[in-house]
Design a protein around this motif. Sequence first.
Motif, mmCIF file in Angstrom:
data_model
loop_
_atom_site.group_PDB
_atom_site.id
_atom_site.type_symbol
_atom_site.label_atom_id
_atom_site.label_comp_id
_atom_site.label_asym_id
_atom_site.label_seq_id
_atom_site.Cartn_x
_atom_site.Cartn_y
_atom_site.Cartn_z
ATOM 1 N N VAL A 133 0.851 -1.190 0.000
ATOM 2 C CA VAL A 133 0.000 0.000 0.000
ATOM 3 C C VAL A 133 0.885 1.238 0.000
ATOM 4 C CG1 VAL A 133 -1.862 -1.200 1.208
ATOM 5 C CG2 VAL A 133 -0.172 0.097 2.542
ATOM 6 N N ASN A 134 0.264 2.386 -0.278
ATOM 7 C CA ASN A 134 0.981 3.655 -0.279
ATOM 8 C C ASN A 134 1.392 4.008 1.153
ATOM 9 O OD1 ASN A 134 1.271 6.639 -0.022
ATOM 10 N ND2 ASN A 134 0.853 6.599 -2.208
ATOM 11 N N PRO A 135 2.682 4.196 1.426
ATOM 12 C CA PRO A 135 3.124 4.442 2.804
ATOM 13 C C PRO A 135 2.623 5.764 3.378
ATOM 14 C CG PRO A 135 4.938 4.745 1.276
ATOM 15 C CD PRO A 135 3.821 4.144 0.487
ATOM 16 N N TYR A 136 2.482 6.788 2.531
ATOM 17 C CA TYR A 136 1.965 8.069 3.017
ATOM 18 C C TYR A 136 0.502 7.934 3.433
ATOM 19 C CZ TYR A 136 6.169 10.152 0.993
ATOM 20 O OH TYR A 136 7.462 10.468 0.690
ATOM 21 N N GLU A 137 -0.284 7.223 2.634
ATOM 22 C CA GLU A 137 -1.688 7.023 2.994
ATOM 23 C C GLU A 137 -1.801 6.234 4.298
ATOM 24 O OE1 GLU A 137 -3.952 5.312 -0.154
ATOM 25 O OE2 GLU A 137 -3.365 6.814 -1.630
ATOM 26 N N LEU A 138 -0.936 5.251 4.469
ATOM 27 C CA LEU A 138 -0.958 4.466 5.703
ATOM 28 C C LEU A 138 -0.570 5.332 6.895
ATOM 29 C CD1 LEU A 138 -1.382 1.748 7.056
ATOM 30 C CD2 LEU A 138 1.007 1.184 6.548
ATOM 31 N N LEU A 139 0.437 6.181 6.724
ATOM 32 C CA LEU A 139 0.833 7.092 7.805
ATOM 33 C C LEU A 139 -0.312 8.009 8.186
ATOM 34 C CD1 LEU A 139 3.068 8.474 9.613
ATOM 35 C CD2 LEU A 139 3.305 10.090 7.719
ATOM 36 N N PHE A 140 -0.930 8.658 7.183
ATOM 37 C CA PHE A 140 -1.954 9.654 7.466
ATOM 38 C C PHE A 140 -3.202 9.021 8.090
ATOM 39 C CE2 PHE A 140 0.013 12.107 3.693
ATOM 40 C CZ PHE A 140 0.976 12.645 4.533
ATOM 41 N N LYS A 141 -3.403 7.724 7.871
ATOM 42 C CA LYS A 141 -4.504 7.025 8.524
ATOM 43 C C LYS A 141 -4.152 6.615 9.946
ATOM 44 C CE LYS A 141 -7.259 4.886 4.839
ATOM 45 N NZ LYS A 141 -8.569 5.165 5.478
ATOM 46 N N SER A 142 -2.855 6.637 10.281
ATOM 47 C CA SER A 142 -2.399 6.086 11.551
ATOM 48 C C SER A 142 -1.938 7.145 12.550
ATOM 49 C CB SER A 142 -1.244 5.103 11.312
ATOM 50 O OG SER A 142 -1.582 4.119 10.370
ATOM 51 N N PHE A 143 -1.249 8.192 12.080
ATOM 52 C CA PHE A 143 -0.641 9.179 12.975
ATOM 53 C C PHE A 143 -0.773 10.566 12.371
ATOM 54 C CE2 PHE A 143 1.750 5.353 14.104
ATOM 55 C CZ PHE A 143 1.780 5.429 15.493
ATOM 56 N N PRO A 144 -0.795 11.608 13.225
ATOM 57 C CA PRO A 144 -0.664 12.959 12.691
ATOM 58 C C PRO A 144 0.794 13.189 12.322
ATOM 59 C CG PRO A 144 -0.728 13.021 15.085
ATOM 60 C CD PRO A 144 -0.956 11.587 14.696
ATOM 61 N N GLY A 145 1.056 13.906 11.270
ATOM 62 C CA GLY A 145 2.436 14.166 10.880
ATOM 63 C C GLY A 145 2.517 14.628 9.444
ATOM 64 N N SER A 146 3.719 15.037 9.053
ATOM 65 C CA SER A 146 3.912 15.607 7.720
ATOM 66 C C SER A 146 4.224 14.548 6.670
ATOM 67 C CB SER A 146 5.068 16.612 7.756
ATOM 68 O OG SER A 146 6.298 15.941 7.985
ATOM 69 N N GLY A 147 4.856 13.450 7.080
ATOM 70 C CA GLY A 147 5.262 12.422 6.132
ATOM 71 C C GLY A 147 6.725 12.474 5.739
ATOM 72 N N TYR A 148 7.468 13.463 6.267
ATOM 73 C CA TYR A 148 8.892 13.535 5.906
ATOM 74 C C TYR A 148 9.635 12.286 6.361
ATOM 75 C CZ TYR A 148 10.990 14.160 10.508
ATOM 76 O OH TYR A 148 11.438 13.946 11.784
ATOM 77 N N ASP A 149 9.174 11.694 7.481
ATOM 78 C CA ASP A 149 9.831 10.497 7.987
ATOM 79 C C ASP A 149 9.630 9.304 7.057
ATOM 80 O OD1 ASP A 149 7.125 10.514 8.571
ATOM 81 O OD2 ASP A 149 7.369 10.214 10.724
ATOM 82 N N ILE A 150 8.463 9.252 6.395
ATOM 83 C CA ILE A 150 8.216 8.197 5.405
ATOM 84 C C ILE A 150 9.108 8.405 4.186
ATOM 85 C CG2 ILE A 150 6.506 7.227 3.830
ATOM 86 C CD1 ILE A 150 6.125 6.422 6.758
ATOM 87 N N ALA A 151 9.297 9.667 3.800
ATOM 88 C CA ALA A 151 10.193 9.961 2.675
ATOM 89 C C ALA A 151 11.603 9.476 2.988
ATOM 90 C CB ALA A 151 10.195 11.458 2.381
ATOM 91 N N CYS A 152 12.061 9.715 4.214
ATOM 92 C CA CYS A 152 13.392 9.258 4.617
ATOM 93 C C CYS A 152 13.461 7.734 4.667
ATOM 94 C CB CYS A 152 13.748 9.817 5.990
ATOM 95 S SG CYS A 152 14.136 11.575 6.000
ATOM 96 N N ALA A 153 12.392 7.108 5.145
ATOM 97 C CA ALA A 153 12.370 5.656 5.299
ATOM 98 C C ALA A 153 12.646 4.945 3.981
ATOM 99 C CB ALA A 153 11.023 5.211 5.866
ATOM 100 N N ASN A 154 12.183 5.529 2.888
ATOM 101 C CA ASN A 154 12.282 4.879 1.582
ATOM 102 C C ASN A 154 13.311 5.507 0.652
ATOM 103 O OD1 ASN A 154 10.203 2.931 2.084
ATOM 104 N ND2 ASN A 154 8.693 4.569 1.844
ATOM 105 N N HIS A 155 14.056 6.493 1.173
ATOM 106 C CA HIS A 155 15.043 7.188 0.342
ATOM 107 C C HIS A 155 16.331 6.371 0.309
ATOM 108 C CE1 HIS A 155 16.157 10.713 -1.887
ATOM 109 N NE2 HIS A 155 17.223 10.933 -1.142
ATOM 110 N N LEU A 156 16.924 6.225 -0.863
ATOM 111 C CA LEU A 156 18.074 5.338 -0.996
ATOM 112 C C LEU A 156 19.338 5.904 -0.372
ATOM 113 C CD1 LEU A 156 17.536 3.978 -4.625
ATOM 114 C CD2 LEU A 156 16.992 2.869 -2.442
ATOM 115 N N ASN A 157 19.593 7.176 -0.561
ATOM 116 C CA ASN A 157 20.789 7.749 0.051
ATOM 117 C C ASN A 157 20.734 9.262 -0.026
ATOM 118 O OD1 ASN A 157 21.466 7.121 -2.953
ATOM 119 N ND2 ASN A 157 22.971 8.670 -2.387
ATOM 120 N N GLY A 158 21.437 9.904 0.898
ATOM 121 C CA GLY A 158 21.558 11.349 0.886
ATOM 122 C C GLY A 158 20.337 12.079 1.403
ATOM 123 N N ALA A 159 20.447 13.393 1.412
ATOM 124 C CA ALA A 159 19.396 14.246 1.950
ATOM 125 C C ALA A 159 18.303 14.482 0.919
ATOM 126 C CB ALA A 159 19.996 15.583 2.388
#
Length: 306
Positions: A133-159
């Motif tokens: 499933v879409n990780p951002y949609e799962l986050l927004f259904k589960s917790f309040p937040g911006s989603g930047y942490d999900i972006a980091c979770a799936n980012h391969l390397n670097g900022a």
Amino acid sequence: MATKVFYSNGKLLLTGEYLVLDGAKAIAVPTNKGQYLTVKSIDIPKLIWRSYDEDSSVWFEDSFELKDLKETKAVKQESEVLIGILFAAQQLNPNFLKESIGYQVNTRLTFNKDFGLGSSSTLIANIAKWAEVNPYELLFKSFPGSGYDIACANHLNGALVYQILKGIPKVTPVMFNPGFKEQLYFVYLNKKQSSREGIAHYKSVPEQVKIEAINKINILTNTMFTCSSVVEFRQLLIEHEEVVAEVLQMKTVKQLLFADYSGVVKSLGAWGGDFVLVTVETKSDLTYFTNKGYTNIFSFDEMLLN
């Protein structure tokens, strides 16, 4: 089903804390530590869950019937949170956990769970991969937040620069590997801060105040990942702290804890806990923090995925 293994990175937010919720540009960086999720099928229709900390100690375990997660009565708070995430994943993918088999699931953090590097976000990102499933949609259904942490979770390397535009996350990879990185360290404040409390406080801030602050933060963010001078970088950190302090009507972490420190101290993410970014002239400056009892200190390369 063969055993499946999923992994997601931890996270730190260098700029844009709180204001990222309303469209500010934020520099986010994946950490080189994260969380594994291992799924193995079993013959009974149950979900057996065990979570390990970085030292291999079990910090959570429980088991659930898979017939109807929505009706499951959780005794532990952690179980209630987990069931909520799994049920949200089922809403996004009705076929998830609907087979006649069960699962043994183990999670393992490679960072201390008290560090605030994303034990929840890495879990959500891993469950999203498992449930397809879409990780951002799962986050927004589960917790309040911006989603930047999900972006980091799936980012391969670097900022990356993270921004929410019209409710949609925008992720832009950027180069953030400054020549002065040996003068940057991350210091753990010996307590985990609740991001929910900070977000609730931030939401009470007048909209016009937020808009003016977002414009300032966007300029600071754009300048920060491109600047080549540690002197300029320190000034940008100071200005960023002043902007957020004015928005939140709070003292900066340096004013509260490190007023006599010669370098710069900047909060990362939720103000009041977790990590701060500090600048040093030489590594010996870190004795200031260890003498105060802050002994969990990481260099730029030790902490960040590059």
